[in-house]
Design an enzyme around this catalytic site. Sequence first.
Site, PDB file in Angstrom:
ATOM      1  N   GLY A  16       0.816  -1.207   0.000  1.00 54.25           N
ATOM      2  CA  GLY A  16       0.000   0.000   0.000  1.00 54.25           C
ATOM      3  C   GLY A  16       0.852   1.260   0.000  1.00 54.25           C
ATOM      4  O   GLY A  16       2.030   1.246  -0.388  1.00 54.25           O
ATOM      5  N   PHE A  17       0.259   2.368   0.466  1.00 50.60           N
ATOM      6  CA  PHE A  17       0.978   3.643   0.477  1.00 50.60           C
ATOM      7  C   PHE A  17       2.292   3.539   1.245  1.00 50.60           C
ATOM      8  O   PHE A  17       3.344   3.987   0.785  1.00 50.60           O
ATOM      9  CB  PHE A  17       0.110   4.726   1.123  1.00 50.60           C
ATOM     10  CG  PHE A  17      -1.083   5.130   0.311  1.00 50.60           C
ATOM     11  CD1 PHE A  17      -0.933   5.748  -0.918  1.00 50.60           C
ATOM     12  CD2 PHE A  17      -2.364   4.898   0.778  1.00 50.60           C
ATOM     13  CE1 PHE A  17      -2.038   6.126  -1.674  1.00 50.60           C
ATOM     14  CE2 PHE A  17      -3.477   5.271   0.046  1.00 50.60           C
ATOM     15  CZ  PHE A  17      -3.318   5.884  -1.190  1.00 50.60           C
ATOM     16  N   GLU A  48     -18.843  10.301   1.102  1.00 51.92           N
ATOM     17  CA  GLU A  48     -18.601  10.259  -0.337  1.00 51.92           C
ATOM     18  C   GLU A  48     -19.466   9.202  -1.022  1.00 51.92           C
ATOM     19  O   GLU A  48     -19.995   9.431  -2.113  1.00 51.92           O
ATOM     20  CB  GLU A  48     -17.110   9.998  -0.583  1.00 51.92           C
ATOM     21  CG  GLU A  48     -16.239  11.186  -0.182  1.00 51.92           C
ATOM     22  CD  GLU A  48     -14.757  10.902  -0.231  1.00 51.92           C
ATOM     23  OE1 GLU A  48     -13.969  11.874  -0.195  1.00 51.92           O
ATOM     24  OE2 GLU A  48     -14.367   9.729  -0.278  1.00 51.92           O
ATOM     25  N   ASP A  94      -1.839   2.423   8.657  1.00 53.44           N
ATOM     26  CA  ASP A  94      -3.046   2.212   9.456  1.00 53.44           C
ATOM     27  C   ASP A  94      -2.904   1.114  10.496  1.00 53.44           C
ATOM     28  O   ASP A  94      -3.571   1.136  11.533  1.00 53.44           O
ATOM     29  CB  ASP A  94      -4.224   1.869   8.542  1.00 53.44           C
ATOM     30  CG  ASP A  94      -4.664   3.045   7.696  1.00 53.44           C
ATOM     31  OD1 ASP A  94      -4.167   4.165   7.934  1.00 53.44           O
ATOM     32  OD2 ASP A  94      -5.504   2.856   6.796  1.00 53.44           O
ATOM     33  N   GLN A 108      -1.296  10.010   4.077  1.00 55.70           N
ATOM     34  CA  GLN A 108      -0.085  10.783   4.339  1.00 55.70           C
ATOM     35  C   GLN A 108       0.773  10.224   5.473  1.00 55.70           C
ATOM     36  O   GLN A 108       2.000  10.129   5.324  1.00 55.70           O
ATOM     37  CB  GLN A 108      -0.443  12.248   4.593  1.00 55.70           C
ATOM     38  CG  GLN A 108      -0.646  13.065   3.341  1.00 55.70           C
ATOM     39  CD  GLN A 108       0.593  13.100   2.468  1.00 55.70           C
ATOM     40  OE1 GLN A 108       1.715  13.212   2.955  1.00 55.70           O
ATOM     41  NE2 GLN A 108       0.397  13.014   1.166  1.00 55.70           N
TER      42      GLN A 108
END
Length: 443
Positions: A20-21, A174, A308, A322
Amino acid sequence: MADNSTEERTRPHVVVVGGGFGGLNVVRNLRKADVDITLIDRHAYNTFNPLLYQVATASLNPGDVTWFLRAVRAKQDNVIFLKGTVTSMDHEQRLVHLDGGLELQYDYLVIACGVTANFFGIPGAAEHSLPLYKRSQALAVRDRMFAYLENAAVNGQDEDLRLVVVGGGATGVETAGALAELRNNDLPVAYPEIDPSRVHITLVEMQDFVLAPFAPKLRDYAKRSLEKRNVDLRLGTSVKEVRADGVLVQRKDEEPEFLKSGIVVWASGITAHDVVKNWNVPQGRGQRIEMDEHLRVHGLKNVFAIGDVSINPDDALPQLAQPAMQGGKHVAKYIKADLAGETVKPFKYFDKGTMATIGKASAVAEIRFMPKMKGFLAWLIWVGLHIFMLLGNRNRFATLTNLGAKYLLWGSHNVIIGETPPIEAKDPHVLERAKVSPRGRRR
């Protein structure tokens, strides 16, 4: 593949769990380092989670928000990718065990595996609701939604239709906004047999407001924007049970109410994957792995946790992209310094801000060194930033094209749809009796 634990290595081996990020930022920032890297993920692709709801609401293809992890070698030859699921870890022997019997020996280990939905022990939530944390889950929401609509188009509306979204954070807001716009703009044309006024998009949130991390005035704007799109807001309301045909909710001291619903989307809370309990790491709040000011796992040498799945009990960070990206850069910097016999300063998170969109020309943004924004300008920034953050130019171009078709060309109702099951007509004469007006309302 050979057992990597028995391979002779001349350079330190960095094992990164999760593409992931955070994981990809570790890998990329070690591109010029004198190390060998193995990147492990249970999927062969990276998923851009902030846009998964657009897949669920038929605006983007799943390929638009996923990126082939093996492509990381295009500009980096000191990394290999290994598809697999980590089952356990032996930190004394510095071994990572994977499904299929494979094991890897590490000199440095970075855990960046992300999280999954937290159902908080609510009866029926895990069995009957649809989370939005994986590509397959987004597709399940999309296909269930169109199956629901196709069935109503054939068998008529003997009762109202309802889609429930649980959770008033960014994902919930959203998703609810996108579903409402789909109903308001596409349903009258694509499904003239269905009365849009009898299709309800309900957002359930335990707190008395949506978008808790944002300033009160931005929360209020988001609430008004949802109401403008005719989203049925149930604020200050908790979910007591999820059933196959709906949810049981309760607002504070009022009597419980059952909301009959064909779809329940779960966007309320996250937790570590259950398998992390077998990794011999200390876990804290939300089962997140506890780490220190250098993102090192407590009590373990050369083992790091970022993103996370990690938490510093003394300085908890938001579970956003971030912190994971910045954490990945710090860990790479720490490893390079450690190999050189040097030290680095503790990790310090630089908050660049956060944003969320409600729909076309409607978003909220809190960006560092800029005034709080809402409306069209915030929406333009949201679109531009999310396209820029995607991995790969092909993904950026495809997403720009598809979002442009959705937001700029309201005359197009060509949603992205998959397979839906065959429909059984309850009454073979129902369509003969259904008189439909050009605006899609039953006469």
